[in-house]
Enzyme design. Structure first.
Site, PDB file in Angstrom:
ATOM      1  N   ASN A  10     -16.067  14.745  -5.067  1.00  0.00           N
ATOM      2  CA  ASN A  10     -16.006  15.765  -4.008  1.00  0.00           C
ATOM      3  C   ASN A  10     -14.642  15.635  -3.327  1.00  0.00           C
ATOM      4  O   ASN A  10     -14.385  14.652  -2.639  1.00  0.00           O
ATOM      5  CB  ASN A  10     -17.146  15.509  -3.006  1.00  0.00           C
ATOM      6  CG  ASN A  10     -17.039  16.393  -1.779  1.00  0.00           C
ATOM      7  OD1 ASN A  10     -16.315  17.390  -1.771  1.00  0.00           O
ATOM      8  ND2 ASN A  10     -17.771  16.031  -0.730  1.00  0.00           N
ATOM      9  N   LYS A  12     -13.468  17.406  -0.973  1.00  0.00           N
ATOM     10  CA  LYS A  12     -13.511  17.823   0.447  1.00  0.00           C
ATOM     11  C   LYS A  12     -12.339  18.757   0.755  1.00  0.00           C
ATOM     12  O   LYS A  12     -11.940  19.548  -0.097  1.00  0.00           O
ATOM     13  CB  LYS A  12     -13.515  16.604   1.360  1.00  0.00           C
ATOM     14  CG  LYS A  12     -14.572  15.573   0.995  1.00  0.00           C
ATOM     15  CD  LYS A  12     -14.828  14.596   2.090  1.00  0.00           C
ATOM     16  CE  LYS A  12     -15.726  13.494   1.582  1.00  0.00           C
ATOM     17  NZ  LYS A  12     -16.364  12.745   2.627  1.00  0.00           N
ATOM     18  N   HIS A  96     -24.216  18.972   2.308  1.00  0.00           N
ATOM     19  CA  HIS A  96     -23.439  17.737   2.517  1.00  0.00           C
ATOM     20  C   HIS A  96     -23.530  17.359   3.993  1.00  0.00           C
ATOM     21  O   HIS A  96     -23.577  18.231   4.862  1.00  0.00           O
ATOM     22  CB  HIS A  96     -21.978  17.972   2.100  1.00  0.00           C
ATOM     23  CG  HIS A  96     -21.182  16.708   2.057  1.00  0.00           C
ATOM     24  ND1 HIS A  96     -20.680  16.122   3.186  1.00  0.00           N
ATOM     25  CD2 HIS A  96     -20.840  15.902   1.025  1.00  0.00           C
ATOM     26  CE1 HIS A  96     -20.045  15.005   2.842  1.00  0.00           C
ATOM     27  NE2 HIS A  96     -20.123  14.847   1.542  1.00  0.00           N
ATOM     28  N   GLU A  98     -21.430  16.466   6.043  1.00  0.00           N
ATOM     29  CA  GLU A  98     -20.394  17.058   6.906  1.00  0.00           C
ATOM     30  C   GLU A  98     -20.756  18.493   7.271  1.00  0.00           C
ATOM     31  O   GLU A  98     -20.441  18.968   8.368  1.00  0.00           O
ATOM     32  CB  GLU A  98     -19.026  16.954   6.204  1.00  0.00           C
ATOM     33  CG  GLU A  98     -18.526  15.510   6.232  1.00  0.00           C
ATOM     34  CD  GLU A  98     -17.712  15.069   5.041  1.00  0.00           C
ATOM     35  OE1 GLU A  98     -17.173  15.924   4.308  1.00  0.00           O
ATOM     36  OE2 GLU A  98     -17.608  13.839   4.824  1.00  0.00           O
ATOM     37  N   GLU A 168     -27.019  10.466   0.144  1.00  0.00           N
ATOM     38  CA  GLU A 168     -25.781  10.001   0.763  1.00  0.00           C
ATOM     39  C   GLU A 168     -26.072   9.568   2.196  1.00  0.00           C
ATOM     40  O   GLU A 168     -26.068  10.405   3.114  1.00  0.00           O
ATOM     41  CB  GLU A 168     -24.751  11.136   0.785  1.00  0.00           C
ATOM     42  CG  GLU A 168     -24.407  11.669  -0.580  1.00  0.00           C
ATOM     43  CD  GLU A 168     -23.022  12.306  -0.573  1.00  0.00           C
ATOM     44  OE1 GLU A 168     -22.138  11.787  -1.269  1.00  0.00           O
ATOM     45  OE2 GLU A 168     -22.814  13.281   0.146  1.00  0.00           O
ATOM     46  N   GLY A 174     -17.464   7.792   3.834  1.00  0.00           N
ATOM     47  CA  GLY A 174     -16.105   7.687   4.345  1.00  0.00           C
ATOM     48  C   GLY A 174     -15.907   6.523   5.296  1.00  0.00           C
ATOM     49  O   GLY A 174     -14.893   6.440   5.994  1.00  0.00           O
ATOM     50  N   SER A 214     -19.111   5.867   0.012  1.00  0.00           N
ATOM     51  CA  SER A 214     -18.139   4.804  -0.236  1.00  0.00           C
ATOM     52  C   SER A 214     -18.294   4.152  -1.609  1.00  0.00           C
ATOM     53  O   SER A 214     -18.106   2.941  -1.742  1.00  0.00           O
ATOM     54  CB  SER A 214     -18.169   3.761   0.882  1.00  0.00           C
ATOM     55  OG  SER A 214     -17.828   4.367   2.114  1.00  0.00           O
TER      56      SER A 214
HETATM   57  C1  PEP Z   1     -18.823  12.328  -0.098  1.00  0.00           C
HETATM   58  O1  PEP Z   1     -17.898  13.030   0.237  1.00  0.00           O
HETATM   59  O2  PEP Z   1     -19.844  12.877  -0.517  1.00  0.00           O
HETATM   60  C2  PEP Z   1     -18.683  10.873  -0.011  1.00  0.00           C
HETATM   61  C3  PEP Z   1     -19.689  10.143  -0.401  1.00  0.00           C
HETATM   62  O3  PEP Z   1     -17.514  10.366   0.462  1.00  0.00           O
HETATM   63  P1  PEP Z   1     -16.982   8.836   0.343  1.00  0.00           P
HETATM   64  O4  PEP Z   1     -17.127   8.457  -1.099  1.00  0.00           O
HETATM   65  O5  PEP Z   1     -15.550   8.900   0.776  1.00  0.00           O
HETATM   66  O6  PEP Z   1     -17.828   8.007   1.222  1.00  0.00           O
END
Ligand code: PEP
Length: 251
Positions: A10, A12, A96, A98, A168, A174, A214
């Protein structure tokens, strides 16, 4: 039952047109010839068609990072399933954290997006996850149950077979904090059991459940070794070809 692993990146709100084309080309090179796992990239809307063009001779799938439930009309700022398909996309990330946290998308809206994706022929990747506060209050499973039941309301068994779920935990996105492989496996098994209750065991067994939060070159192998973890949805580490290629090649 072993499901084919899916490694998804992803991007973003990162990458200009040139950066996206370079990154896609490098990932295309390092994943050429890989057949035992699927790779998916979710670039920003503005570069979907360029990335699809760069990867036209590869098996890499292209996804959008969101999708509208309607296929056209007065929805300023949204993007329709047909637009995504016409740019080369076949899937859409939906819900997601976010989108949920910053843009206040709730389970009802996320369900409309899932239904829209399915209606117009995109694979929905439904993201779910609890916040740190919810985990500390021991509400993880209640929150996830709501996100799954409401997010998938009205989705038929046939459509569920096409749908992907991504767990997630919000506290791991992040932040550099990953759920331990045991914590992640516990939730993945819970989600699969819930899907078996809502649909049937065969369907639950066929659904790919990705872990995100992460994921990096050091933890991917341990996570992918878990029975109910069928892939990874990767943010930060997907923005560098070197790390994402290592993640694709998990052992
Ligand atoms: C994501 O954007 O779905 C995500 C898991 O980000 P990160 O791997 O940076 O934690």
């Amino acid at each position: 039952m072993k499901r084919k692993p899916l490694l998804a990146g992803n991007w973003k709100m990162h990458t200009t047109v040139i950066e996206a084309c370079h990154l896609a080309a490098e990932i295309g090179r390092c994943s050429a010839g890989i057949d035992d796992r699927d790779v998916l990239l979710a670039p920003p809307f503005t570069v979907l068609s360029e990335v699809a063009h760069v990867l036209k001779d590869s098996k890499i799938m292209i996804a959008s990072q969101n999708v509208c439930w309607e296929d056209s009309g007065a929805f300023t700022g949204e993007i329709s399933p047909t637009m995504i398909k016409s740019a080369g996309g076949t899937a859409a990330i939906i819900g997601h954290s976010e989108r949920r946290q910053i843009f206040h998308e709730d389970n009802r809206m996320i369900n409309k997006r899932v239904q829209g994706a399915l209606k117009f022929g995109l694979v929905p990747i439904l993201c779910i996850g609890e916040t740190l506060e919810e985990r500390e209050e021991e509400r993880t499973f209640i929150v996830l149950t709501g996100q799954i039941r409401d997010g998938l309301a009205g989705v038929s068994a046939g459509d569920m077979k096409k749908t992907i779920v991504a767990y997630e935990p919000v506290w791991a996105i992040g932040t550099g904090k990953t759920a331990s492989k045991e914590q992640a496996q516990e939730v993945h098994a819970f989600v699969r059991n819930l899907l078996a209750e809502m649909y049937e065991k065969d369907i639950a067994d066929s659904v790919r459940i990705l872990y995100g939060g992460s994921v990096n070159v050091d933890n991917v192998d341990g996570l992918m070794a878990q029975a109910d973890i069928d892939g990874a949805l990767v943010g930060g580490a997907a923005l560098k070809a070197e790390s994402f290629c290592r993640i694709i090649n998990f052992t």
